[in-house]
Design an enzyme around this catalytic site. Sequence first.
Site, mmCIF file in Angstrom:
data_model
loop_
_atom_site.group_PDB
_atom_site.id
_atom_site.type_symbol
_atom_site.label_atom_id
_atom_site.label_comp_id
_atom_site.label_asym_id
_atom_site.label_seq_id
_atom_site.Cartn_x
_atom_site.Cartn_y
_atom_site.Cartn_z
ATOM 1 N N GLU A 183 -8.897 -5.873 -3.261
ATOM 2 C CA GLU A 183 -9.376 -5.371 -1.957
ATOM 3 C C GLU A 183 -10.485 -6.237 -1.365
ATOM 4 O OE1 GLU A 183 -7.412 -2.973 0.095
ATOM 5 O OE2 GLU A 183 -7.500 -2.197 -1.946
ATOM 6 N N ASP A 241 -10.170 -7.929 1.969
ATOM 7 C CA ASP A 241 -10.324 -7.262 3.269
ATOM 8 C C ASP A 241 -11.697 -7.523 3.889
ATOM 9 O OD1 ASP A 241 -7.801 -6.251 3.624
ATOM 10 O OD2 ASP A 241 -8.239 -4.291 2.788
ATOM 11 N N THR A 255 0.912 -1.147 0.000
ATOM 12 C CA THR A 255 0.000 0.000 0.000
ATOM 13 C C THR A 255 0.935 1.177 0.000
ATOM 14 O OG1 THR A 255 -1.779 -1.071 1.213
ATOM 15 C CG2 THR A 255 -1.622 1.267 1.552
HETATM 16 O O1 DON Z 1 -7.090 -1.487 3.649
HETATM 17 C C1 DON Z 1 -6.275 -2.159 4.243
HETATM 18 O O2 DON Z 1 -6.128 -2.150 5.445
HETATM 19 C C2 DON Z 1 -5.338 -3.025 3.435
HETATM 20 N N1 DON Z 1 -5.947 -3.394 2.192
HETATM 21 C C3 DON Z 1 -4.092 -2.254 3.255
HETATM 22 C C4 DON Z 1 -3.055 -3.080 2.601
HETATM 23 C C5 DON Z 1 -1.716 -2.676 2.987
HETATM 24 O O3 DON Z 1 -1.482 -1.781 3.751
HETATM 25 C C6 DON Z 1 -0.659 -3.484 2.427
HETATM 26 N N2 DON Z 1 0.598 -2.921 2.800
HETATM 27 N N3 DON Z 1 1.522 -3.385 3.256
#
Ligand code: DON
Length: 590
Positions: A438, A441, A399
């Site tokens: 996504e 999640d 991210t």
């Molecule tokens: O929204 C979230 O919490 C995750 N999809 C974020 C992913 C993320 O931070 C990956 N990084 N290392």
Amino acid sequence: MILDRLSRSSGVARWCACALLATVTAFAGTAPALAKRAPAPALDSAAVAVADRYSAQAAEQILRAGGNAVDAAVAIAFTLAVTYPEAGNIGGGGFMTLYVDGKPYFLDYRERAPQAATREMYLDNKGKVVPGASLIGGRSAGVPGTVMGMWEAQRRFGKLKWKQVLAPAIAYASDGFEVDEQLQSRRDKAHAEFAGKTNFDAYFSGLNRGATFRQPELAATLTRIADDGATEFYTGQTADLIAEAMRGHGLISKDDLAAYRAVWREPVQADWNGYRVITAPPPSSGGIGLVQMLRMKSDLAPAFEGVPVNSPKYIHLVAEIEKRVFADRAEYLGDPDFYKVPVARLIDPAYLQKRADEISPDHISVTKNIRPGLDVSALGVQSGGNADVAGSMPEKAETTHYSVVDKWGNAVSNTYTINGYFGSGVVVPGAGFLLNDEMDDFAAKPGVANMFGVVGSDANAIAPGKRPLSSMSPTILTRDGKVALVIGTPGGSRIFTSIFQVIENLYGFHMSLDGAVAQMRFHHQLLPENTIFWEPYAPLDGDLAKQVEALGYKLQAQSFNGDIQAIQVEGRTATPMADPRGRGVTLIVK
Ligand code: DON
């Protein structure tokens, strides 16, 4: 609609531009909430902390042209979509926390589940989660929000023309940029994961260290978006190309795209230690988690008294706090448009004091006894599934976060993502950008861990149009109404535990910003049981490791523990810091 927006905003801009410096006039183009009269600069310089040098250059170009923090932030987002394709994106989504003209704002441009999504879409006919189904390929993608988010932010607060803030990204896509070693190594890992499963290699096999990487299809997509605004992405040729890519491979339809909206939400706000913490509300769990951690740590001041940072006792006390935060996260957190999240009660000082009082400085509490802590029966909040399946932490994770402060004292803290490295691995043919994964999640099944090892309940079950629960926590701290700190990081469920540690290092242990960011970080999240994750960057090893194990913890290595991009403001001076763990850079523009 686009014409309407452009002409409306340029009217306001003409009115505003006369009050700005002459050099800015030529660029003014969208609705300026910032400056009716050019205010005297509050700071000696603007500052940026961002994940790569190209996006820093883009920000510099925009700031020197008279742009404000929001213009720079939008330029960075589009540039990272080109030069940092493992996480920068137009095929994903994110959150932006802003402080503009002394007021806090929060923009949710998180992806949404397509209308064809179903609660059990990742389960086989025996009710088991199909490995990888929510991580790779078109079915793992949610409806992207980034372009709408940037459009909304820029038209509400930006000073420059939309086209102008996209120009640096278009140049990097068409002229190319030099590939960094870290990008190639991330590409190599992604190749191993996606080969034969998606079209990843057809687009990204040229990401070799030292090579100039050009993306003509992406340049054309960005040019269409620059010409016609967000509506092009959601209803124009780009929407057609996304829908075409999904045919037989995924669920996102043209209707899903046309229906996508970014949402201005009330940020989570809390007073702590003389600061106002402004951070991400649901559908992020991160802001609530951060405030819970900060407040419980304050409640435990007597236990922390004289305890050195990252000593065994410090690690134990923080892990106990994290246990309780992650128990609440698994039960109560989800998309607030679908589930009534008891935000105020979760950060209520009396509730957190009660939770903190349960913590023993000397003994590890029994994991299965740590339950979600609210009595929610009176609130009408349904109880979700319980969280008692051990999780794991696969290696895939990326991210990106960046922080911007302009010389007028406005700030943007932005975290956006396509979830894992290079998202779903699916590139939209003809459009040249990656789609996110996504959907992972969501809680594919209550109690079963996602890629970050975290579990969820009904609050985060899949439903059409719903946003998956996030941990992203773009955060701003103010003091006496002025920005004091802008901070955020990638890291999945490690995001808010990392931010917590840096904030405590800075204000609790009075470290400099660079010391606070470079310090070792660790992580616990209730599950797996009594496991402390550590990072190779600053290993938890040697005697310290033995002492932590002697307390009863297991230590587990993880490849990644964040990439903090932060700016501290003291008086008129803004000091940026890019995490030495990443390839981020800082920039000061006088
Ligand atoms: O929204 C979230 O919490 C995750 N999809 C974020 C992913 C993320 O931070 C990956 N990084 N290392």
